[in-house]
Design a protein around this motif. Structure first.
Motif, mmCIF file in Angstrom:
data_model
loop_
_atom_site.group_PDB
_atom_site.id
_atom_site.type_symbol
_atom_site.label_atom_id
_atom_site.label_comp_id
_atom_site.label_asym_id
_atom_site.label_seq_id
_atom_site.Cartn_x
_atom_site.Cartn_y
_atom_site.Cartn_z
ATOM 1 N N ALA A 123 47.159 41.208 29.400
ATOM 2 C CA ALA A 123 46.089 40.772 30.301
ATOM 3 C C ALA A 123 46.707 40.191 31.573
ATOM 4 O O ALA A 123 47.773 39.593 31.544
ATOM 5 C CB ALA A 123 45.232 39.727 29.610
ATOM 6 N N ARG A 124 46.030 40.372 32.686
ATOM 7 C CA ARG A 124 46.515 39.826 33.951
ATOM 8 C C ARG A 124 46.271 38.316 33.960
ATOM 9 O O ARG A 124 45.242 37.851 33.495
ATOM 10 C CB ARG A 124 45.764 40.461 35.115
ATOM 11 N N PRO A 125 47.195 37.556 34.500
ATOM 12 C CA PRO A 125 46.971 36.103 34.543
ATOM 13 C C PRO A 125 45.834 35.768 35.514
ATOM 14 O O PRO A 125 45.668 36.397 36.546
ATOM 15 C CB PRO A 125 48.311 35.550 35.038
ATOM 16 N N VAL A 126 45.059 34.787 35.127
ATOM 17 C CA VAL A 126 43.944 34.334 35.968
ATOM 18 C C VAL A 126 44.492 33.278 36.923
ATOM 19 O O VAL A 126 45.161 32.337 36.497
ATOM 20 C CB VAL A 126 42.817 33.742 35.092
ATOM 21 N N PRO A 127 44.231 33.395 38.231
ATOM 22 C CA PRO A 127 44.746 32.384 39.165
ATOM 23 C C PRO A 127 44.080 31.029 38.897
ATOM 24 O O PRO A 127 42.929 30.974 38.476
ATOM 25 C CB PRO A 127 44.368 32.938 40.537
ATOM 26 N N PRO A 128 44.802 29.938 39.121
ATOM 27 C CA PRO A 128 44.228 28.615 38.857
ATOM 28 C C PRO A 128 43.071 28.320 39.819
ATOM 29 O O PRO A 128 43.027 28.812 40.935
ATOM 30 C CB PRO A 128 45.390 27.655 39.084
ATOM 31 N N THR A 129 42.143 27.508 39.348
ATOM 32 C CA THR A 129 41.013 27.099 40.179
ATOM 33 C C THR A 129 41.523 26.084 41.193
ATOM 34 O O THR A 129 42.257 25.155 40.843
ATOM 35 C CB THR A 129 39.923 26.452 39.300
ATOM 36 N N PRO A 130 41.154 26.229 42.471
ATOM 37 C CA PRO A 130 41.641 25.269 43.472
ATOM 38 C C PRO A 130 41.069 23.868 43.204
ATOM 39 O O PRO A 130 39.970 23.717 42.686
ATOM 40 C CB PRO A 130 41.127 25.826 44.799
ATOM 41 N N ALA A 131 41.845 22.861 43.542
ATOM 42 C CA ALA A 131 41.440 21.471 43.314
ATOM 43 C C ALA A 131 40.379 21.030 44.321
ATOM 44 O O ALA A 131 39.718 20.018 44.132
ATOM 45 C CB ALA A 131 42.662 20.557 43.404
ATOM 46 N N TYR A 132 40.200 21.747 45.358
ATOM 47 C CA TYR A 132 39.213 21.367 46.377
ATOM 48 C C TYR A 132 38.134 22.429 46.427
ATOM 49 O O TYR A 132 38.313 23.542 45.964
ATOM 50 C CB TYR A 132 39.893 21.248 47.748
#
Length: 152
Positions: A128-137
């Motif tokens: 599976a492709r890695p999911v990018p992290p959710t931005p903190a802002y």
């Protein structure tokens, strides 16, 4: 000749010929021979000649012998017309030739991998492709005011 259904040969005046024996219905025999591109010889009941023998007649006659045998009929043919007794274009096809070839290729690839010390690739589902992290802002979107005064 009593167990045969069809007989194939050559005649100087007619070229490639075929006939049938009493062990098969005349109507059925005629139906098969017409489908194999043989036509009745006028004045000679039960004798059929290959139409257009100059158009690859030997191969077409050999194919007719092969086709009738594959339908379960016994066929007597001159040596040169018999695909089972003479060499020629009607070669037997190896069953599962593609599967055998693929197996040899897979074995060769596995041997090459073990000689290099590498591990062979797995055939499981792709990672599976890695999911990018959710931005903190939270991004802010600025809309430009329109000149017409209406809102969107």
């Amino acid at each position: 000749m009593d167990g045969n259904h069809f007989v194939f040969g050559t005649r100087k005046e007619h070229g490639f010929v075929a006939s049938f024996t009493p062990s098969i219905s005349p109507h059925l025999a005629q139906w098969f021979l017409l489908r194999e591109q043989f036509e009745p010889v006028p004045g000679e009941p039960g004798l059929f000649r290959l139409n257009e023998p100059e158009r690859d007649g030997l191969r077409r006659t050999r194919q007719a012998v092969h086709d009738l045998r594959s339908q379960g009929y016994t066929v007597q043919a001159d040596i040169r017309l018999d695909p089972a007794l003479s060499a020629g274009p009607a070669r037997p096809v190896r069953p599962n030739g593609l599967a055998e070839r693929r197996g040899r290729l897979a074995q060769a690839a596995a041997d090459a991998m073990t000689q290099r010390g590498a591990t062979p690739p797995t055939t499981s589902a792709p990672a599976a492709r890695p999911v990018p992290p959710t931005p903190a802002y939270a991004p802010t979107v600025h809309l430009a005011a329109s000149s017409s005064g209406r809102s969107r």
